[in-house]
Structure formats: structure tokens, C-alpha cells
Scaffold this motif. Sequence first.
Motif, PDB file in Angstrom:
ATOM      1  N   VAL A  57    -141.291 -35.799 -78.291  1.00 43.52           N
ATOM      2  CA  VAL A  57    -142.644 -35.240 -78.283  1.00 43.52           C
ATOM      3  C   VAL A  57    -143.648 -36.384 -78.177  1.00 43.52           C
ATOM      4  N   PRO A 110    -144.024 -37.874 -73.281  1.00 46.02           N
ATOM      5  CA  PRO A 110    -143.746 -38.017 -74.706  1.00 46.02           C
ATOM      6  C   PRO A 110    -144.262 -39.309 -75.298  1.00 46.02           C
ATOM      7  N   SER A 162    -142.452 -28.416 -74.285  1.00 44.04           N
ATOM      8  CA  SER A 162    -142.529 -29.501 -73.300  1.00 44.04           C
ATOM      9  C   SER A 162    -143.654 -29.279 -72.307  1.00 44.04           C
ATOM     10  N   SER A 163    -144.034 -28.023 -72.069  1.00 43.90           N
ATOM     11  CA  SER A 163    -145.095 -27.767 -71.115  1.00 43.90           C
ATOM     12  C   SER A 163    -146.472 -28.143 -71.674  1.00 43.90           C
ATOM     13  N   SER A 174    -138.612 -37.582 -82.115  1.00 40.83           N
ATOM     14  CA  SER A 174    -137.765 -36.480 -81.668  1.00 40.83           C
ATOM     15  C   SER A 174    -137.928 -35.293 -82.600  1.00 40.83           C
ATOM     16  N   ASP A 216    -134.872 -34.081 -69.600  1.00 39.99           N
ATOM     17  CA  ASP A 216    -135.883 -33.106 -70.000  1.00 39.99           C
ATOM     18  C   ASP A 216    -135.216 -31.794 -70.383  1.00 39.99           C
ATOM     19  N   VAL A 217    -136.017 -30.868 -70.872  1.00 40.04           N
ATOM     20  CA  VAL A 217    -135.486 -29.595 -71.357  1.00 40.04           C
ATOM     21  C   VAL A 217    -134.837 -28.819 -70.219  1.00 40.04           C
ATOM     22  N   ALA A 237    -138.225 -24.637 -76.465  1.00 39.54           N
ATOM     23  CA  ALA A 237    -138.352 -26.047 -76.065  1.00 39.54           C
ATOM     24  C   ALA A 237    -139.141 -26.176 -74.763  1.00 39.54           C
ATOM     25  N   ARG A 293    -146.360 -33.234 -71.440  1.00 42.07           N
ATOM     26  CA  ARG A 293    -145.346 -33.659 -70.509  1.00 42.07           C
ATOM     27  C   ARG A 293    -144.951 -35.128 -70.686  1.00 42.07           C
ATOM     28  N   MET A 339    -135.586 -33.009 -78.960  1.00 37.09           N
ATOM     29  CA  MET A 339    -136.414 -33.306 -77.787  1.00 37.09           C
ATOM     30  C   MET A 339    -137.538 -34.264 -78.158  1.00 37.09           C
ATOM     31  N   VAL A 375    -133.331 -35.420 -74.221  1.00 35.93           N
ATOM     32  CA  VAL A 375    -133.107 -34.114 -74.846  1.00 35.93           C
ATOM     33  C   VAL A 375    -131.608 -33.893 -75.017  1.00 35.93           C
TER      34      VAL A 375
END
Length: 371
Positions: free
Chosen positions: A333, A370, A364-365, A343, A163-164, A360, A368, A331, A133
Amino acid sequence: MTIWIKRFAPPPAPGLRIAVKDAIDMAGEITTAGSAAVRDRALPAAADALCLAGVRASGAHIVGKTTLTEMCVSPVGDNAVFGTPVNPLAPDLIPGGSSSGSAVAVATGQADIGLGTDTGGSVRIPAACCGIVGLKTTAGRVPSSGVWPLAPTLDTVGPLARDVAGVITGMGLLEPGFTVADAPARVVGRLRIDGVDPAIEDAVDAALASTGIPVREVRLPGWDAAFDAFGTIVVHELWTAHHALLGVEGVGDFVEGGLRAGRLVTQAEVASSLAGRAKWQAEVAALLSEVDVLALPTLPAMPPPLAGYAGFPLTQLTALFNLAGVPALAMPVRSPGFPVPVSLQLVGPAYGEELLGATALALSSRGRSPH
């Protein structure tokens, strides 16, 4: 040592480990800007860059200064003098630049947070290439005093993390007291640009759909015209800042070409480009008054091979948000079957990093892993 230009002693106690791009001054250290010509003429910095004040105050430990492309100019991530960091997810692909070392240090677990600079994508592109990220901050939000200039009106400093949540922590080091918004975006504007791999677009759409946030298709008609303004401003400001390096031994061909292009820019072209930028900034601001954030890929396709990246439009989807002056977050995915996770790029209004962070986190939640 391809990730690090200089490593420091390991931290004496557990804590955040910070990798600093060697375009950012540290007191007592030479800032090479990834260039032999700069290194050979430089004196140790008299003081830290202002953006490091929060890092120092936090007690976080700077573990080293990282490799970058020469003078921050190329988005590829290669460096013939200091070495090219190896993409840890796909060693045959580019690591992305110019903040390549900071991205790879984070992606390989050698640092918790990397600090980079982003003038046309130089935080977001290596984040996308390495599956992490990265946040490009609003123009002027993080002070740039003590940071090597590429194009000062476009240059920004931003964090990279795995991560975020890590990027939010990194933003808190750059701006102590930073917190994310209470809620994510209410409406996402889905921006589509010609030439993007349909499989990349599908992965972005799936990630957005997973959040349940309403998505609306949007357009920016001035997109293509704005590229002319961006290109002229970059080379003009490179020339203005560094014309004394033209023809100097140790300056690489790519930077030399940029300097020569900048020397040819006329004042009429500068004026036209500044007018084009103002028009573009107004267009982006108007769209971001209708939707909360924009969403699009960070890269138009998978990162290209290190052995054959010529012609790949690395900055196609990133550079114009520097021209607009707005923040953008890249980020990974969920994208099974890809060598590197796709991304997603979220773009917010000026000083909208808090909203980007909250949005974001919501994304991300929902996914988790990617890969």
C-alpha cells in the motif's frame, strides 16, 4: 544463481512466465526442497504436482524452479547451500521466505507469476519483503499432492505477482475458472495486535480509508493462546514427515533444531494443540460471520536486515491464519518514505478467495503507486 535452483529454456513465444518453488514436483525434475540432504537422495519426480495441472493446460511457460529456505522451514528467505535471493527493493534486508526465489523472480520481472507454499506465512512474508502481492489459499483448496510437506495440515500453495490482477491470474492457473466476486467487502474488521510499529498501522489505516468501505475495530481474544497450538503442530508434523532426516549429513542447523523439537512433542501435547486449533478456528469463523474480511499488517515492522534478523517476529501476524485454515492476501500500500512499501494483509472466510480478490482490487485502484 540465487533466485533459481534450475532455469529452463526461455519460452518459444510470448506468454505467461511461471516460476515454481522447488518444493513443487515437476515431472522429470529433482525436487530439492532447498536442501542438500534432500537433493542428494532424490530421484526425478515421476509426475507433476497436481497443482500444476492448470498451468500446463493454460499453455503458460514454466521458466524455472526457484530457491527457498531449507525444507520450507524458515521465514527469512536465506539458504546457505543454494544462495539467498537479493531483495530487489533493499538489498541489505531479508527477501523473506520460505518462497524467497519465487517472490524475487516476480519482483525483478523474471517471471510474471510465482508459485509458492505457505505454512506460516511463506507466500505472504516474501511478498511483503519484496513489495509484491501474495495469496495464501484456504487449507485444502489447492491440492497439495506432489508438494514437499512441512506441516501437511497447515501447508497451502498460492500465487505471487507484482499486482493484484496478477495474483488473480495466478489463482486461475491453480484453479481453472476462478473469478473474483462481483463486489468487495461491505465491512472490514480492523484487527490490531500488540507490538506493531505505529507507522505501519497508520499506513494500513490510510489504505483502508481510501476505499470508503466501512471499517470496524475487532478483536480475537484467543490470539496469544493459539500460538502455542501452532508451534506444537508445526514441529510435530515436521518430525512425523521427516524424522528419517534427523542427524543426516547436509541438513542445516535450523531444520535439525525443528526436528529435535518435534521429536520431544508428546501425544498429550498434540491432543491439546488440536483442541486449541479447533477452538481458534471457531473463534475466527465467528468473527468472519460478523464482518466480511479482516485487515491488519503482514509484518509488524519493516523487514529486518539480512545481517541481523534474529528475534524478529516474522510470522507474528501471519501464522495463525494457517492455523485457522482461512485465506489471506498480502499487498503493498502507499507508504512514502519507507524502504519497502508497507504490506496490508486481508483475511477472508474459508473459501473466500473470490471476496479477497475483489476487495484487494478495490484497494489497489485507490492507490496505484505503493511507494
